[in-house]
Design an enzyme around this catalytic site. Structure first.
Site, PDB file in Angstrom:
ATOM      1  N   CYS A   3     -12.208  -5.180 -25.050  1.00 36.25           N
ATOM      2  CA  CYS A   3     -11.877  -6.391 -24.287  1.00 36.25           C
ATOM      3  C   CYS A   3     -13.081  -7.263 -23.927  1.00 36.25           C
ATOM      4  O   CYS A   3     -14.187  -6.777 -23.726  1.00 36.25           O
ATOM      5  CB  CYS A   3     -11.101  -6.076 -23.019  1.00 36.25           C
ATOM      6  SG  CYS A   3      -9.631  -5.076 -23.303  1.00 36.25           S
ATOM      7  N   THR A   4     -12.809  -8.577 -23.863  1.00 36.94           N
ATOM      8  CA  THR A   4     -13.762  -9.573 -23.368  1.00 36.94           C
ATOM      9  C   THR A   4     -12.979 -10.576 -22.527  1.00 36.94           C
ATOM     10  O   THR A   4     -11.924 -11.036 -22.945  1.00 36.94           O
ATOM     11  CB  THR A   4     -14.460 -10.319 -24.520  1.00 36.94           C
ATOM     12  OG1 THR A   4     -15.014  -9.377 -25.438  1.00 36.94           O
ATOM     13  CG2 THR A   4     -15.558 -11.225 -23.999  1.00 36.94           C
TER      14      THR A   4
END
Length: 494
Positions: A3-4
């Site tokens: 995730c970002t």
């Protein structure tokens, strides 16, 4: 670690909308098919049991309708990912975060039977919180209370947004948490690393204008000597640095996490630093990159999508570029990675009526090669193209179409990227035109009760246009990939 997250305050966005965006990425070696759903009040459980954590909880009556992007295969639970509820409150859950042994020893993550995860985690948070909140602040408070009572088995960051504010919550150990309001004229970058760089305990314990936290956070810090802030004599102890107290600065971070924050800030604030000089505070392995910055111009949904699709373009670290050495091109984890499951950009537009204020922009699979579909959230069902995801690979599914497109395009990047870029520009223009037209129709509706049906039809129409454009591109990329197969041969090759 996946995730970002990119958060954009309302005074940093082009139309005054707070923007919450996060890629949900699967762990290495796995891909989790996703779909889009609308959870109606009658479909929301009243008794909930976590599949991974094994914790059961009774839920409040009268939940709100909400959107979600759950796993298509429910083996490990719902994993709602991101959504907007009927009160136009947005939630993204979660960004996996790092920590350190001092925190995890002081407040251990929750386990049962000695090793099995316990409490609640990413699988559960959207379902337990989003249907019951009417503001971003309420989201922080409800999740905080759940963490204090039930605990969690992992470190996570969670975003909440409404028409005015974005709040960012970070879990601290098994039962503690902190939350900070994103400055209205800033964007914030979070790449799998506990990132808050400043926190005001006095505000959290008092008015809570910009900071909220577990009620015993000050005592927790003191008892376990977690505050590492070096202060001058007489300087107050109200403000401290959470990333030093609760986070990590490992070599793993410098390869996997900090370079992503560096590139996002390099892109959105290009003149703020000499980004290529390797100086402390502005290098890919810097532990001192700020959590938030002012952009150099107002930001759009398209900017957000581009940043979260990026792979260090314009630097020696781009895996598709011949500029760097092999080692440089493989030095850092890209933002736009092969393991993207989904992208959700959550937009609450304050200048529009409540009836059509919420927009959820959906992307699937490896984002450098794919596009977005906008979905109005004041509806009872999502378009079929976004929901028909299961184990069967099919071009009837936006998820699987995107997954196939990316896999075919990647080995032939330089031959197909012009096609990809034209497709992305065309489809994003279609997106914008569809949103404008739906807004116009909703504004002309006789009553607010008529709007959901109009929006549902608009969602289906734009999804079908994206289906046609994606199928056409898939055919072009397939032809290029087929023509360049290793076993190809022509008489002129002799």
């Amino acid at each position: 670690m996946p995730c970002t997250t990119l958060l954009v305050g309302r005074r940093a966005s082009a139309d005054g909308s707070p923007l919450i965006a996060r890629t949900e990425d699967s762990s290495a070696g796995s891909f989790d098919p996703k779909r889009v759903v609308v959870v109606r009040p009658e479909d929301q459980p009243r008794t909930y049991t976590s599949v991974l954590g094994g914790r059961t909880i009774e839920l409040p009556e009268e939940p709100l309708r909400y959107t979600a992007v759950p796993n298509a295969l429910p083996d490990e639970g719902f994993w709602g990912c991101a959504g907007i509820n009927a009160a136009n409150v947005a939630m993204s859950a979660t960004e996996t975060l790092t920590s350190n042994p001092r925190v995890l020893g002081a407040d251990p993550l929750v386990v049962r039977d000695g090793e099995t995860p316990g409490g609640f985690g990413e699988e559960d948070f959207l379902t337990l919180v989003l249907p019951y909140i009417r503001s971003a602040r309420e989201g922080v408070q409800r999740l905080g209370a759940l963490l204090e009572e039930h605990g969690t088995y992992e470190m996570n960051g969670i975003a909440f947004g409404d028409a005015e504010d974005i709040w960012w919550l970070e879990t601290v150990g098994g039962h503690h948490w902190i939350a900070r309001r994103v400055p209205e004229d800033h964007y914030a970058t979070v790449p799998n690393q506990l990132g808050l760089d400043s926190f005001d305990l006095a505000d959290a314990e008092g008015p809570g204008r910009d900071h909220l936290a577990s009620p015993d956070l000050r005592a927790f810090l003191a008892e376990h000597h977690l505050d590492l802030t070096l202060r001058e004599d007489g300087q107050g102890a109200d403000v401290f640095t959470p990333r030093e107290a609760f986070g990590s600065h490992t070599e793993h971070d410098h390869v996997y996490n900090t370079p992503r924050a560096w590139y996002m800030q390099r892109t959105l604030s290009p003149h703020a630093e000499d980004w290529d000089a390797g100086r402390p505070g502005a290098s890919p392995d810097s532990d001192d990159l700020p959590w938030s910055r002012r952009p150099e111009r107002l930001l759009t949904v398209e900017d957000v999508k581009d940043v979260l699709s990026s792979h260090y373009q314009g630097t020696v670290y781009d895996p598709y570029s011949p500029r760097g050495t092999v080692a440089e091109r493989r030095a850092f984890r890209p933002i736009g990675i092969n393991r993207h499951n989904a992208l959700a950009i959550l937009q609450i537009r304050p200048d529009l009526p409540e009836s059509h204020r919420g927009l959820q922009w959906i992307g699937f699979a490896s984002l450098p090669f794919t596009t977005l579909v906008p979905m109005f959230t004041n509806v009872d069902a999502a378009p079929e193209y976004l929901t028909t995801t299961d184990r069967t690979v099919s071009t009837d599914s936006f998820y699987w179409s995107c997954r196939m497109l990316a896999a075919l395009a990647d080995p032939h990047y330089h031959h197909v990227i012009p096609l990809i870029e034209r497709y992305q520009q065309r489809t994003q223009a279609l997106d914008r035109a569809a949103v404008h037209e739906a807004d116009r129709q909703a504004a002309g509706a006789g009553s607010a009760a008529e709007v959901p049906a109009l929006l549902e039809a608009a969602n289906t129409e734009i999804a079908e246009k994206i289906r046609e454009a994606t199928a056409a591109l898939l055919g072009q990329v397939l032809f290029t990939a087929s023509d360049r197969m290793t076993n190809g041969f022509h008489l002129s090759d002799e």
